[in-house]
Design a protein around this motif. Structure first.
Motif, PDB file in Angstrom:
ATOM      1  N   PRO A  26      -9.012  -9.015  17.082  1.00  0.00           N
ATOM      2  CA  PRO A  26      -9.318 -10.010  15.827  1.00  0.00           C
ATOM      3  C   PRO A  26      -8.096 -10.483  15.017  1.00  0.00           C
ATOM      4  N   TYR A  27      -8.501 -11.796  14.592  1.00  0.00           N
ATOM      5  CA  TYR A  27      -7.141 -12.393  13.775  1.00  0.00           C
ATOM      6  C   TYR A  27      -7.379 -11.834  12.483  1.00  0.00           C
ATOM      7  N   ILE A  28      -5.934 -11.215  12.213  1.00  0.00           N
ATOM      8  CA  ILE A  28      -5.834 -10.693  10.812  1.00  0.00           C
ATOM      9  C   ILE A  28      -4.647 -11.435  10.168  1.00  0.00           C
ATOM     10  N   GLU A  29      -5.047 -12.038   9.006  1.00  0.00           N
ATOM     11  CA  GLU A  29      -4.093 -12.807   8.332  1.00  0.00           C
ATOM     12  C   GLU A  29      -2.997 -11.841   7.290  1.00  0.00           C
ATOM     13  N   TYR A  30      -1.776 -12.022   7.545  1.00  0.00           N
ATOM     14  CA  TYR A  30      -0.786 -11.173   6.892  1.00  0.00           C
ATOM     15  C   TYR A  30      -0.243 -11.972   5.557  1.00  0.00           C
ATOM     16  N   ASP A  31      -0.785 -11.752   4.706  1.00  0.00           N
ATOM     17  CA  ASP A  31      -0.385 -12.525   3.431  1.00  0.00           C
ATOM     18  C   ASP A  31       0.521 -11.488   2.583  1.00  0.00           C
ATOM     19  N   ASP A  33       0.870 -11.455  -0.651  1.00  0.00           N
ATOM     20  CA  ASP A  33       0.029 -10.937  -1.797  1.00  0.00           C
ATOM     21  C   ASP A  33      -0.960  -9.874  -1.409  1.00  0.00           C
ATOM     22  N   MET A  34      -1.596 -10.017  -0.263  1.00  0.00           N
ATOM     23  CA  MET A  34      -2.633  -8.961   0.325  1.00  0.00           C
ATOM     24  C   MET A  34      -1.944  -7.793   0.625  1.00  0.00           C
ATOM     25  N   LEU A  35      -0.704  -7.694   1.387  1.00  0.00           N
ATOM     26  CA  LEU A  35      -0.049  -6.616   1.583  1.00  0.00           C
ATOM     27  C   LEU A  35       0.483  -5.818   0.473  1.00  0.00           C
ATOM     28  N   GLU A  36       0.802  -6.490  -0.590  1.00  0.00           N
ATOM     29  CA  GLU A  36       1.187  -5.864  -1.881  1.00  0.00           C
ATOM     30  C   GLU A  36       0.376  -5.290  -2.567  1.00  0.00           C
ATOM     31  N   LEU A  37      -0.892  -5.819  -2.585  1.00  0.00           N
ATOM     32  CA  LEU A  37      -2.079  -5.420  -3.192  1.00  0.00           C
ATOM     33  C   LEU A  37      -2.509  -4.203  -2.418  1.00  0.00           C
ATOM     34  N   GLN A  38      -2.701  -4.280  -1.223  1.00  0.00           N
ATOM     35  CA  GLN A  38      -3.142  -2.946  -0.440  1.00  0.00           C
ATOM     36  C   GLN A  38      -2.061  -1.783  -0.644  1.00  0.00           C
ATOM     37  N   SER A  39      -0.930  -2.130  -0.665  1.00  0.00           N
ATOM     38  CA  SER A  39      -0.030  -1.142  -1.027  1.00  0.00           C
ATOM     39  C   SER A  39       0.068  -0.350  -2.206  1.00  0.00           C
ATOM     40  N   TYR A  40      -0.505  -1.228  -3.390  1.00  0.00           N
ATOM     41  CA  TYR A  40      -0.978  -0.523  -4.596  1.00  0.00           C
ATOM     42  C   TYR A  40      -2.121   0.333  -4.543  1.00  0.00           C
ATOM     43  N   LEU A  41      -3.232  -0.329  -3.811  1.00  0.00           N
ATOM     44  CA  LEU A  41      -4.322   0.423  -3.647  1.00  0.00           C
ATOM     45  C   LEU A  41      -4.225   1.777  -3.103  1.00  0.00           C
ATOM     46  N   ILE A  42      -3.311   1.800  -2.054  1.00  0.00           N
ATOM     47  CA  ILE A  42      -3.419   3.012  -1.279  1.00  0.00           C
ATOM     48  C   ILE A  42      -2.162   3.945  -1.750  1.00  0.00           C
TER      49      ILE A  42
END
Length: 73
Positions: A26-31, A33-42
């Protein structure tokens, strides 16, 4: 490759739609901002380590400036 699907009543083996799901992820968009937010959340250690050192350098800089200001009087 066009194969005739084998249908046993529950599973269509060789079905083209099923094979496409296996081959094409499946297509996954690598943005950024998205990656930075995920890194803070995990609680990504790289981000936490960077923040730690940035805060530490900032505090040391402020202390240095305060010391210079106090010594100049």
């Amino acid at each position: 490759m066009k194969a005739t699907p084998y249908n046993n009543g529950k599973v269509k083996i060789g079905n083209e739609v099923y094979l496409n799901k296996l081959v094409n992820p499946p297509y996954i968009e690598y943005d950024e901002d998205m990656l930075e937010l995920q890194s803070y959340l995990i609680h990504d250690p790289r981000i936490l380590n960077r923040e730690y050192w940035i805060k530490r350098v900032y505090i040391m800089f402020i202390l240095f400036v305060l010391t210079v200001m106090l010594m100049s009087h």
